[in-house]
Scaffold this motif. Structure first.
Motif, PDB file in Angstrom:
ATOM      1  N   ASP A  37      58.662  75.310  64.006  1.00 16.49           N
ATOM      2  CA  ASP A  37      58.206  76.515  64.708  1.00 16.49           C
ATOM      3  C   ASP A  37      56.875  77.000  64.123  1.00 16.49           C
ATOM      4  OD1 ASP A  37      60.502  76.482  66.273  1.00 16.49           O
ATOM      5  OD2 ASP A  37      61.380  78.278  65.354  1.00 16.49           O
ATOM      6  N   VAL A  81      54.729  79.066  67.093  1.00 21.77           N
ATOM      7  CA  VAL A  81      55.632  79.839  67.943  1.00 21.77           C
ATOM      8  C   VAL A  81      55.408  81.335  67.736  1.00 21.77           C
ATOM      9  CG1 VAL A  81      58.058  80.389  68.395  1.00 21.77           C
ATOM     10  CG2 VAL A  81      57.348  78.000  68.143  1.00 21.77           C
ATOM     11  N   THR A 108      56.355  77.524  72.648  1.00 23.17           N
ATOM     12  CA  THR A 108      57.714  78.041  72.638  1.00 23.17           C
ATOM     13  C   THR A 108      58.649  76.848  72.500  1.00 23.17           C
ATOM     14  OG1 THR A 108      59.309  79.454  73.784  1.00 23.17           O
ATOM     15  CG2 THR A 108      58.001  77.993  75.169  1.00 23.17           C
ATOM     16  N   ALA A 114      58.379  81.526  77.418  1.00 22.42           N
ATOM     17  CA  ALA A 114      59.698  80.957  77.112  1.00 22.42           C
ATOM     18  C   ALA A 114      60.644  81.111  78.297  1.00 22.42           C
ATOM     19  CB  ALA A 114      60.287  81.616  75.872  1.00 22.42           C
ATOM     20  N   TYR A 160      58.936  71.437  72.260  1.00 20.06           N
ATOM     21  CA  TYR A 160      57.952  72.516  72.219  1.00 20.06           C
ATOM     22  C   TYR A 160      57.023  72.399  73.415  1.00 20.06           C
ATOM     23  CZ  TYR A 160      59.627  73.516  67.564  1.00 20.06           C
ATOM     24  OH  TYR A 160      60.434  73.864  66.510  1.00 20.06           O
TER      25      TYR A 160
END
Length: 136
Positions: free
Chosen positions: A66, A71, A77, A118, A98
């Motif tokens: 992440d 992120v 996301t 997302a 991702y």
């Protein structure tokens, strides 16, 4: 847990640097329903297919991934995608991947719909028949 990677993390040296461990690539794979586009960094957008690799990680490794994917900065996301493969390869029949924000990455393409990146990506995955398949 498995993560579908299709960009810089397909390189064992880069994956080792990010994970601070030897990466365990378990199979080549393809995501159906999304294709790769390149901007500042590669990302996925709706339609087509994209080849990549399945990387086995431990749950705590997701924090490292992440952070690498940005992120928290809104660059990418992480989403769960249905998985078609031998039993035991993925818990609950999904893998993580991702997806970057095309506008933030100066990449062509977009994710339509309402909500955050997302939410739009997850809605497309759930309604668009997106799936990850092992190739071997």
């Amino acid at each position: 847990m498995l993560v579908f990677v299709y960009g810089t993390l397909t390189d064992p040296t880069r994956a080792r640097e990010v994970l601070d461990a030897t990466p365990e690539f378990v199979a080549d794979a393809v995501v159906v329903g999304c294709h790769r586009v390149d901007g500042d960094y590669p990302t996925l957008v709706p339609g087509g297919t994209c080849a990549g690799r399945l990387l086995r990680v431990q749950k705590p490794d997701l924090h490292r991934l992440d952070a690498y994917e940005g992120v928290d900065r809104g660059l990418y996301t992480r989403v769960s995608v249905p998985f078609e493969g031998p039993v035991g390869d993925a818990s609950a029949g999904t893998v993580e991947t991702y997806v970057g924000a095309p506008d933030a990455l100066d990449a062509p393409g977009s994710w339509s719909g309402e909500g955050t990146l997302a939410e739009r990506v997850q809605a497309y995955v759930e309604n668009g028949g997106v799936v990850v398949r092992r190739l071997d």
